[in-house]
Scaffold this active site. Sequence first.
Site: not given
Length: 384
Positions: A73, A135
Site C-alpha cells: 500500500d 502498513e
Amino acid sequence: MLDKTTSILADLIAFQTVSADSNLEMIDYIAGHLDACGASVQQFRDPSGRKANLFATLGPQCDGGIVLSGHTDVVPVSDQQWATDPFKMVARDGRLYGRGCCDMKGFIAATLAMAPTFAQAVRDRPLHFAFTYDEEVGCIGAGHLARSLGEMGLRPGVAIIGEPTGMRIIEGHKGCYEYTTRFQGLEGHGSAPDQGVNAVEYAARYVALLLELKDQLRAMAPPGSRFDPPWTTVNVGAMSGGTVHNVIAPMAQVRWEMRPVQRSDADFVKGRLHRYCRDELLPRMQAVFPDAAIETEVVGEVDGLVPTLENEARAILAELTGRNAADVVPFGTEAGIFQSLGMDVVICGPGSIEQAHKADEYVSAAQLGQCLAMLGKLAAKLGQ
C-alpha cells in the site's frame, strides 16, 4: 538487471494501491512473477475480501528460512502538487519518480527481478517473500500475516524489511500506536451552554492533557537511548467536531498517535488518559447528559523493533553490504511484528525516508543498483 527492475517498478506504480483501495491486482501481478519462478504462492484475503497478503516460498517448506518483506500500500496523493502523474513512473536525471517508488515498491521490484536468480540458487534454506496490505494505516496486514504463519506452523529465522534506509542497516525503531478518540455530547443552542454537552470542549480538554503528557515524556527518555529524539513522542494529527458557531457541538473526535521508546511509556500515557476520562471528564458530561460517552478506537498498536546483542539478520546484511554499523530510526515499520514471531530482523532498502509520502517521490537508479547488488550476494550465499 536494473532495466528489468525498472520495468517491474513501472508496472507496480501503475497499481493505485492507496490504503483505502484494493491491492488485489498488484498481489495477482506479484503472484504471477513468483509462480513463474516455481515458488509456492499463497494469498490471504482480509475480512472484506478487497485486500490480501502474499506469502511465497522458494526451496523447501521448513523452518529457519529468510524472509524478504515489503508492504504493497501507498499513501494518498490528494492535495499534493506533483509535477507528473504520480501513478505513471517517470525516469529523469538518474531518478525514478512515482508514488511508492521508495516506499516501498522499489524494493519489491528488485526482489521480483531477482526471483529467477533466487530460484536457481536456493538449496537447503528456503527464501520467502512476504508482501502485505495496510502498513500505512497501522500495519494491519502484517498482523494478519503473523496469524497466518502461526496457523501454518512455519517459523522463518530471519526477516529483511526493505523500507527505504539508503541501504543502511537498521536494527531498531520506536513503536507506533495510533488512536481515534470520539466524544458524544448533547446538542443545544449556543446561548444556553449549561443545557448541552459540548463535545468539542471536552475534546479540547483531552488534547490539553495529551500535550502535557507529551512534555512529561521528554524527561522519561531511557538512559543511553539511541533514538532521535530519545524520548517517546506524542502527536495530535487531527481534531474535528461541530458545524456552526452558535450550536453546541454534539460530537467530536481526535486522531492521535504516540511513538514509544519503551512499552512502559505507552502504559503511562494510556493510564493517565483513562483515569482522566473516568474520574473527571465523563462525570461532568454525564451529569448533564447520562448517555454522554468517550470512546477510543485502537487503529493500531505496533511494537517497535528492539535491538538485540545477537542478530543473524544484522550479521547477514553486514556481510552482504560491507557495512558493519547498524543504526536506529524514529519511524515505524512492520519489523516488530516479525520480531515478535521469533525472527532476527533488520530493515534495509533503497531510497530515503525523506522522500516518502511527499509529492514527486523518487528513488535513485543508483540506490536500486545497490539493492540489486545486495540481493545478488544473498543469492550467492543461498547457493553455497
